[in-house]
Write an enzyme that holds these catalytic residues in place. Structure first.
Site, PDB file in Angstrom:
ATOM      1  N   GLY A 223       0.835  -1.196   0.000  1.00  0.00           N
ATOM      2  CA  GLY A 223       0.000   0.000   0.000  1.00  0.00           C
ATOM      3  C   GLY A 223       0.871   1.246   0.000  1.00  0.00           C
ATOM      4  N   SER A 224       0.306   2.335   0.480  1.00  0.00           N
ATOM      5  CA  SER A 224       1.004   3.617   0.379  1.00  0.00           C
ATOM      6  C   SER A 224       2.133   3.721   1.398  1.00  0.00           C
ATOM      7  CB  SER A 224       0.009   4.758   0.596  1.00  0.00           C
ATOM      8  OG  SER A 224      -0.464   4.706   1.919  1.00  0.00           O
ATOM      9  N   THR A 227       0.842   4.900   4.981  1.00  0.00           N
ATOM     10  CA  THR A 227       0.318   3.850   5.858  1.00  0.00           C
ATOM     11  C   THR A 227       1.446   2.920   6.299  1.00  0.00           C
ATOM     12  OG1 THR A 227      -1.736   3.946   4.594  1.00  0.00           O
ATOM     13  CG2 THR A 227      -1.473   2.082   6.065  1.00  0.00           C
ATOM     14  N   GLY A 228       2.325   2.578   5.367  1.00  0.00           N
ATOM     15  CA  GLY A 228       3.447   1.688   5.702  1.00  0.00           C
ATOM     16  C   GLY A 228       4.300   2.273   6.821  1.00  0.00           C
ATOM     17  N   GLU A 246       5.584  -3.235   1.379  1.00  0.00           N
ATOM     18  CA  GLU A 246       5.778  -2.943  -0.053  1.00  0.00           C
ATOM     19  C   GLU A 246       5.046  -1.639  -0.300  1.00  0.00           C
ATOM     20  OE1 GLU A 246       7.736  -5.169  -1.183  1.00  0.00           O
ATOM     21  OE2 GLU A 246       7.322  -6.720   0.291  1.00  0.00           O
ATOM     22  N   CYS A 280       2.613   0.998  -8.685  1.00  0.00           N
ATOM     23  CA  CYS A 280       3.699   1.474  -7.828  1.00  0.00           C
ATOM     24  C   CYS A 280       4.985   1.640  -8.617  1.00  0.00           C
ATOM     25  CB  CYS A 280       3.912   0.484  -6.700  1.00  0.00           C
ATOM     26  SG  CYS A 280       4.162  -1.188  -7.296  1.00  0.00           S
TER      27      CYS A 280
HETATM   28  N1  LIG Z   1       5.514  -1.742  -3.655  1.00  0.00           N
HETATM   29  C1  LIG Z   1       4.441  -2.432  -4.035  1.00  0.00           C
HETATM   30  O1  LIG Z   1       4.491  -3.655  -4.184  1.00  0.00           O
HETATM   31  C2  LIG Z   1       3.133  -1.739  -4.298  1.00  0.00           C
HETATM   32  C3  LIG Z   1       2.229  -2.350  -5.159  1.00  0.00           C
HETATM   33  C4  LIG Z   1       1.008  -1.725  -5.384  1.00  0.00           C
HETATM   34  C5  LIG Z   1       0.689  -0.525  -4.790  1.00  0.00           C
HETATM   35  N2  LIG Z   1       1.603   0.052  -3.981  1.00  0.00           N
HETATM   36  C6  LIG Z   1       1.301   1.368  -3.389  1.00  0.00           C
HETATM   37  O2  LIG Z   1       0.006   1.365  -2.832  1.00  0.00           O
HETATM   38  C7  LIG Z   1      -0.549   2.669  -2.864  1.00  0.00           C
HETATM   39  C8  LIG Z   1      -1.975   2.601  -3.352  1.00  0.00           C
HETATM   40  O3  LIG Z   1      -2.704   1.751  -2.517  1.00  0.00           O
HETATM   41  P1  LIG Z   1      -3.731   2.241  -1.401  1.00  0.00           P
HETATM   42  O4  LIG Z   1      -4.016   3.686  -1.615  1.00  0.00           O
HETATM   43  O5  LIG Z   1      -4.819   1.246  -1.392  1.00  0.00           O
HETATM   44  O6  LIG Z   1      -2.869   2.113  -0.070  1.00  0.00           O
HETATM   45  P2  LIG Z   1      -3.317   2.457   1.451  1.00  0.00           P
HETATM   46  O7  LIG Z   1      -2.066   2.568   2.220  1.00  0.00           O
HETATM   47  O8  LIG Z   1      -4.264   3.591   1.485  1.00  0.00           O
HETATM   48  O9  LIG Z   1      -4.160   1.181   1.903  1.00  0.00           O
HETATM   49  C9  LIG Z   1      -3.614  -0.130   1.961  1.00  0.00           C
HETATM   50  C10 LIG Z   1      -4.336  -0.915   3.058  1.00  0.00           C
HETATM   51  O10 LIG Z   1      -4.010  -0.400   4.347  1.00  0.00           O
HETATM   52  C11 LIG Z   1      -5.222  -0.142   5.107  1.00  0.00           C
HETATM   53  N3  LIG Z   1      -4.954   0.978   6.005  1.00  0.00           N
HETATM   54  C12 LIG Z   1      -4.967   2.307   5.716  1.00  0.00           C
HETATM   55  N4  LIG Z   1      -4.611   3.034   6.803  1.00  0.00           N
HETATM   56  C13 LIG Z   1      -4.369   2.149   7.800  1.00  0.00           C
HETATM   57  C14 LIG Z   1      -3.942   2.261   9.165  1.00  0.00           C
HETATM   58  N5  LIG Z   1      -3.713   3.452   9.719  1.00  0.00           N
HETATM   59  N6  LIG Z   1      -3.763   1.132   9.886  1.00  0.00           N
HETATM   60  C15 LIG Z   1      -3.971  -0.078   9.336  1.00  0.00           C
HETATM   61  N7  LIG Z   1      -4.395  -0.247   8.055  1.00  0.00           N
HETATM   62  C16 LIG Z   1      -4.583   0.840   7.296  1.00  0.00           C
HETATM   63  C17 LIG Z   1      -6.243   0.156   4.033  1.00  0.00           C
HETATM   64  O11 LIG Z   1      -7.540  -0.009   4.553  1.00  0.00           O
HETATM   65  C18 LIG Z   1      -5.867  -0.863   2.967  1.00  0.00           C
HETATM   66  O12 LIG Z   1      -6.380  -2.135   3.297  1.00  0.00           O
HETATM   67  C19 LIG Z   1       0.378   3.475  -3.757  1.00  0.00           C
HETATM   68  O13 LIG Z   1       1.183   4.280  -2.946  1.00  0.00           O
HETATM   69  C20 LIG Z   1       1.226   2.428  -4.448  1.00  0.00           C
HETATM   70  O14 LIG Z   1       2.491   2.870  -4.849  1.00  0.00           O
HETATM   71  C21 LIG Z   1       2.809  -0.527  -3.701  1.00  0.00           C
HETATM   72  O1  LIG Z   2       1.579  -1.760  -8.456  1.00  0.00           O
HETATM   73  C1  LIG Z   2       2.200  -2.820  -8.633  1.00  0.00           C
HETATM   74  C2  LIG Z   2       2.534  -3.318  -9.921  1.00  0.00           C
HETATM   75  C3  LIG Z   2       2.912  -4.771 -10.115  1.00  0.00           C
HETATM   76  C4  LIG Z   2       3.035  -5.004 -11.579  1.00  0.00           C
HETATM   77  N1  LIG Z   2       3.499  -6.327 -11.938  1.00  0.00           N
HETATM   78  C5  LIG Z   2       2.760  -7.149 -12.702  1.00  0.00           C
HETATM   79  O2  LIG Z   2       1.614  -6.903 -13.039  1.00  0.00           O
HETATM   80  C6  LIG Z   2       3.411  -8.444 -13.167  1.00  0.00           C
HETATM   81  C7  LIG Z   2       2.722  -9.653 -12.629  1.00  0.00           C
HETATM   82  C8  LIG Z   2       3.495 -10.960 -12.840  1.00  0.00           C
HETATM   83  O3  LIG Z   2       4.487 -11.075 -13.565  1.00  0.00           O
HETATM   84  O4  LIG Z   2       3.114 -11.946 -12.213  1.00  0.00           O
HETATM   85  C9  LIG Z   2       3.998  -3.997 -12.176  1.00  0.00           C
HETATM   86  O5  LIG Z   2       5.157  -3.916 -11.768  1.00  0.00           O
HETATM   87  O6  LIG Z   2       3.607  -3.284 -13.096  1.00  0.00           O
END
Ligand SMILES: NC(=O)c1ccc[n+]([C@@H]2O[C@H](COP(=O)([O-])OP(=O)(O)OC[C@H]3O[C@@H](n4cnc5c(N)ncnc54)[C@H](O)[C@@H]3O)[C@@H](O)[C@H]2O)c1
Ligand SMILES: O=CCC[C@H](NC(=O)CCC(=O)O)C(=O)O
Length: 489
Positions: A223-224, A227-228, A246, A280
């Site tokens: 997630g973001s 939050t992380g 992540e 992401c």
């Molecule tokens: N690095 C990666 O693998 C990856 C992949 C996909 C998306 N992302 C990132 O995710 C973000 C988009 O996703 P999003 O907006 O759904 O993320 P988000 O952080 O808003 O939410 C993710 C999860 O955390 C929960 N959450 C939110 N606040 C919380 C708290 N205070 N305590 C506990 N749980 C809480 C949410 O309900 C949700 O289930 C972007 O920043 C994107 O870059 C990262």
């Molecule tokens: O936000 C995250 C993106 C993950 C994404 N990767 C894939 O869709 C590949 C999936 C796979 O090979 O199994 C990306 O990096 O774009």
């Protein structure tokens, strides 16, 4: 629409907390509405997972694998259905959501291979005994998912967790509850035993109740960065719990000397605008040389970007970009563009929201070369910022001038330029003449800095799903041939 949206201890039940809705961002229709899980329901889910842990961990690996394989075959049978659910809930075009379901299916075989290669059993001979390296599951783990890949990304934590013998409490994004519900129904059909996988749906309060529960042994989060970071603080001083984060990125893509302009522009567009910029790994910052060849690239990029098709997920012909996750997210992206323009950026392609009730925006490109104090922010949408550079070293330094470090890339013909860039750039994914999106499940997937906490996912998820145990074993106790000084037998 269903009211029984929580899957706890093998049974569906209604969330007893405040109700929340999921809205189709392409059509502005409510497609799902139900109650959120209360603290008591989250507790019930965690305790069910605790109760189920010993039996699940005790099962032979092959038996756990068989359930995961059955899940994969159910995904295959229900591919069109799930792809449509993901499209409706996220706005992503169906050509793309089909690939998301494909990635979910592929995850099972990849996780099996990773489990065996990274966390299998190793036997080493030693005099009078055997030395083993084995791996054990942590126990009860909480899995949090983002909205942009509501199937694939939580699946990337759930499958390896289950294979390793953990039990799971899954908290999906509140923006994509229907995808989570449909996915968990397939796990149920695959025969997952009661309590082994639980689903708690709800907004931030549900997330907080789960992350604060004393009976979870680990938390795997995608997630973001905001939050992380909150979770990282919350888990500070708790070395007994495993935390995998992540998070987002402010990813750079540098163009140097390229002979094929169209091929380079294609890589830029795939990096910046796929999934309406909601990956992401998307390129947020593009560095082009401040010379004639850089100008040609920008000219072609502008032309191609202006012609990108943005439309409904089911439109025929299919669009490259669907709606963003919500009308609000689309409006925020336009606001971010306008803020940059106010601080001195110039617009190369103007981003517009097509309907203020829907998530459709056209892609935008702004030239920020002359903006001082650029915010180091992840603009999670189709907004690309261009920097024109004079010197390659300065471009690399600026590319590294971010607290994030998820993905990065270079488009250049000379391999020596790539090698030079590779040595200096700081990111967990570094590509050459390829889009910086599309990170493979068969490779480690994670970033440094504010993008992750050094627990890469995808192929390396096996590492955080089990802990290593070293054993020295002999069938009986024997006296050694020579005793330590000072001992008499
Ligand atoms: N690095 C990666 O693998 C990856 C992949 C996909 C998306 N992302 C990132 O995710 C973000 C988009 O996703 P999003 O907006 O759904 O993320 P988000 O952080 O808003 O939410 C993710 C999860 O955390 C929960 N959450 C939110 N606040 C919380 C708290 N205070 N305590 C506990 N749980 C809480 C949410 O309900 C949700 O289930 C972007 O920043 C994107 O870059 C990262
Ligand atoms: O936000 C995250 C993106 C993950 C994404 N990767 C894939 O869709 C590949 C999936 C796979 O090979 O199994 C990306 O990096 O774009």
């Amino acid at each position: 629409m269903t009211a029984e949206n929580q899957f706890i201890n093998g049974r569906w039940q209604a969330g007893a907390g405040d109700s929340f809705k999921s809205i189709d961002p392409a059509r502005n229709e409510v497609i799902w509405e139900a109650g959120s899980a209360t603290e008591a329901q989250v507790n019930e889910a965690v305790m069910a997972a605790r109760e189920a842990f010993v039996g699940w961990a005790d099962m032979a690996f092959e038996d756990r694998l068989a359930i995961c394989q059955k899940f994969a075959s159910l995904l295959e049978q229900n591919k069109e259905h799930l792809a449509m659910v993901i499209a409706r809930e996220t706005g992503k075009p169906v050509w793309e959501t089909r690939t998301e379901v494909g990635a979910m299916i592929g995850k099972v075989a990849i996780s099996e291979k990773a489990y065996k290669e990274r966390t299998g059993t190793v036997e080493n001979p030693m005099p009078g005994a055997k030395a083993f390296i084995r791996h054990k599951p942590h126990g009860v783990v909480a899995v949090y998912g983002p909205y942009n890949f509501p199937g694939h990304l939580p699946n990337g934590h759930i499958v390896p967790s289950l294979l390793a013998g953990n039990t799971v409490v899954f908290k999906p994004s509140e923006l994509t509850p229907m995808v989570a519900e449909e996915t968990v129904k397939l796990w149920e059909k695959a025969g997952i035993p009661a309590g082994v996988l639980n689903l708690v749906q709800g907004e931030v309060a549900t997330g907080k109740a789960l992350s604060a529960h004393p009976q979870i042994d680990g938390l795997y989060f995608t997630g973001s960065s905001n939050t992380g970071h909150l979770l990282h603080k919350q888990f500070g001083g708790r070395p007994d719990k495993i935390l995998a984060l992540e998070m987002g990125g402010n990813n750079p893509l540098i163009v140097k000397d390229v002979s094929d302009i169209d091929a380079a522009v294609h890589n830029i567009v795939q990096s910046a605008f796929i999934t309406s910029g909601q990956r992401c790994t998307c390129a947020r910052r593009l560095f082009v040389p401040n010379n004639e060849s850089g100008r040609k690239i920008i000219e072609r990029l502008v032309e191609v970007t202006e012609n990108i098709l943005v439309d409904d997920y089911e439109a025929d012909p299919q669009p490259f970009m669907g709606a963003m996750i919500s009308a609000k997210a689309a409006a925020q992206m336009v606001d971010a563009q306008n803020a940059l323009l106010q601080s001195g950026a110039t617009s190369l392609v103007r981003m517009k929201q097509l309907d203020d009730k829907k998530g459709f925006v056209t892609p935008g490109i702004v030239d920020v070369t002359n903006v001082d104090d650029m915010p180091d922010e992840e603009h999670f949408g189709p907004l690309l910022k261009v920097y024109r550079y004079g010197d390659f070293d300065a471009a690399i330094a600026e590319a590294n001038n971010t607290r994030y470090g998820l993905s990065a890339g270079i488009l250049c013909d000379a391999e020596s330029d790539y090698r030079y860039f590779f040595k200096r750039i700081r990111a967990g994914i570094v590509n050459w003449n390829k889009p910086i999106t599309g990170a493979s499940s068969a490779a480690p997937f994670g970033g440094i800095g504010a993008s992750g906490n050094h627990r890469a996912s995808a192929y390396y998820a096996a590492d955080y799903c089990a802990y290593p145990v070293a054993s020295v074993e002999a069938e009986r106790s024997t006296l050694p041939e020579s005793l330590a000084p000072g001992l008499k037998f």
